[in-house]
Write an enzyme that holds these catalytic residues in place. Structure first.
Site, PDB file in Angstrom:
ATOM      1  N   CYS A 130       0.829  -1.195   0.000  1.00 39.60           N
ATOM      2  CA  CYS A 130       0.000   0.000   0.000  1.00 39.60           C
ATOM      3  C   CYS A 130       0.872   1.258   0.000  1.00 39.60           C
ATOM      4  O   CYS A 130       1.550   1.543  -0.981  1.00 39.60           O
ATOM      5  CB  CYS A 130      -0.973  -0.051   1.170  1.00 39.60           C
ATOM      6  SG  CYS A 130      -2.394   1.051   0.980  1.00 39.60           S
TER       7      CYS A 130
ATOM      8  N   HIS B 117      -2.854  -5.649   0.670  1.00 40.67           N
ATOM      9  CA  HIS B 117      -2.289  -5.951   1.990  1.00 40.67           C
ATOM     10  C   HIS B 117      -2.223  -7.459   2.258  1.00 40.67           C
ATOM     11  O   HIS B 117      -3.044  -7.999   3.005  1.00 40.67           O
ATOM     12  CB  HIS B 117      -3.135  -5.297   3.085  1.00 40.67           C
ATOM     13  CG  HIS B 117      -2.958  -3.831   3.227  1.00 40.67           C
ATOM     14  ND1 HIS B 117      -1.873  -3.260   3.866  1.00 40.67           N
ATOM     15  CD2 HIS B 117      -3.736  -2.799   2.803  1.00 40.67           C
ATOM     16  CE1 HIS B 117      -1.988  -1.947   3.843  1.00 40.67           C
ATOM     17  NE2 HIS B 117      -3.103  -1.637   3.199  1.00 40.67           N
TER      18      HIS B 117
ATOM     19  N   GLU C 161      -0.356  -8.882   4.209  1.00 39.74           N
ATOM     20  CA  GLU C 161       0.005  -9.093   5.619  1.00 39.74           C
ATOM     21  C   GLU C 161      -1.186  -9.010   6.560  1.00 39.74           C
ATOM     22  O   GLU C 161      -1.074  -9.381   7.741  1.00 39.74           O
ATOM     23  CB  GLU C 161       1.070  -8.073   6.046  1.00 39.74           C
ATOM     24  CG  GLU C 161       0.557  -6.664   6.359  1.00 39.74           C
ATOM     25  CD  GLU C 161       0.306  -5.787   5.151  1.00 39.74           C
ATOM     26  OE1 GLU C 161       0.057  -4.583   5.328  1.00 39.74           O
ATOM     27  OE2 GLU C 161       0.341  -6.304   3.999  1.00 39.74           O
TER      28      GLU C 161
END
Length: 276
Positions: A104, A198, A200
Site C-alpha cells: 500500500c 495488503h 500481511e
C-alpha cells in the site's frame, strides 16, 4: 534465520489510533505476520517518519537481509517533514542494496523515492477487497507472484494510487480499479517488490480499517450509510474466525484463496523464500 527490518510508515498519532482499534500498529501487525512465516527470525521495528527517528544510512541498512515498508494513511505527495523523512529512508534502502518489500503506502513510497508519481484516486476508493487482480505477462513469470492464480482477490484499503511507475520498474499486476497493483522497482542498486493491497493483513484487521473510514467510504459512494459499512465489516470479522464458511464466502464474493492466511500471504512468502 533472517535478520529483518520493518519500517513503520505511520506517525506516532496514527500508530496510537490504530492500536486503539486493532491492538497493533501497522509495523506490529507486519512483524506478527513475519514471525508466523519465519519463526525465529530477528525482527527490528523502526519508525522513520517520527520527529526523533534516528536516521539509518545505507551502510546500516545493508546489515539486514530484508526490509519491509508498511502501509499508512500518509499521502506521499504531501511535502511534510514526516513524508520527507520517509522518502529519505526509502532512498537509503535502495542504496543499501538490501531487498525490500512494501504494501500500500509502502509501494507508493518506493515509487516516489525512485522518481515515479503517486496521486489521490480520482472519485473513487478501493476498500475491503481488491477484486480480480490480474498478473501482466511479466507478472506471470515473476517470482513474487509464483503460485498465484491467474486472477485473485486481496485485502485492500486505499484512496491513493500509483499514477506512473519510475524508470527501471516492471508492472506485475493490476485490476479495473487500480491499474498498478503490483510492481518491481530497480533503483540505485536496490530491488523492491511491492503491492497496493495488503497480504500481511487478516480480514479482521481490514474490518477495523473500514470502521475507521466510514465517512470516506460513504463519500466515495462505496456505502450508503454507517450500517452498510458495519455489515461488511461484520462479515469480514466473521470470516476471520470461520474462513471455511460457505455462507460468508458467498456473501463476500470471495474464495478460500482470500479467506486463508497461507494463500493470502503468497507474495510475502515468495519474497522471504527469495531472500534464502
Amino acid at each position: 534465520m533472517p535478520n529483518l527490518l520493518v519500517a513503520e510508515s505511520e506517525t506516532p498519532e496514527e500508530r496510537a489510533h490504530r492500536r486503539g482499534h486493532v491492538g497493533k500498529s501497522s509495523g506490529e501487525s507486519y512483524a506478527a505476520t513475519l514471525r508466523q512465516l519465519r519463526p525465529g527470525a530477528a525482527i527490528t521495528i523502526v519508525a522513520p517518519a517520527d520527529d526523533d527517528a534516528r536516521p539509518m544510512d545505507a551502510e546500516a541498512l545493508a546489515g539486514f537481509d530484508g526490509v519491509f515498508i508498511t502501509g499508512a494513511p500518509l499521502h506521499v505527495y504531501d511535502d511534510t517533514p514526516a513524508v520527507r523523512r520517509q522518502l529519505t529512508f526509502m532512498r537509503a534502502v535502495f542504496r543499501s542494496g538490501t531487498p525490500s518489500f512494501g504494501s500500500c503506502a509502502g509501494l507508493q513510497l518506493a515509487v516516489a523515492a525512485a522518481g515515479g508519481r503517486v496521486r489521490k484516486m480520482p472519485d473513487r476508493m478501493e476498500a475491503g477487497i481488491a477484486r480480480r487482480i490480474t498478473a501482466t505477462a511479466a507478472g506471470r513469470d515473476h517470482p513474487m507472484l509464483a503460485n498465484r492464480a491467474p486472477s485473485w482477490d486481496a485485502p485492500a484499503i486505499h484512496g491513493d494510487e500509483v499514477e506512473a511507475l519510475p524508470a527501471d520498474a516492471t508492472l506485475l499486476a493490476g485490476n479495473a480499479v487500480t491499474a498498478i497493483q503490483a510492481a518491481e522497482i530497480r533503483h540505485d542498486g536496490g530491488t523492491f517488490w511491492g503491492v497496493q493491497y495488503h497480504p500481511e493483513l487478516a480480514p479482521g484487521e481490514i474490518a477495523a480499517a473500514l470502521r475507521r473510514q466510514v465517512a470516506d467510504l460513504i463519500e466515495a459512494g462505496l456505502a450508503r450509510s454507517d450500517a452498510d459499512v458495519e455489515q461488511q465489516a461484520a462479515r469480514l470479522d466473521a470470516l476471520h474466525d470461520a474462513p471455511d464458511s460457505r455462507a460468508l464466502l458467498w456473501a463476500l464474493g470471495v474464495d478460500r484463496q482470500f479467506a486463508h492466511a497461507d494463500s493470502r500471504r503468497i507474495e510475502l512468502r515468495n519474497f522471504l523464500d527469495h531472500l534464502s
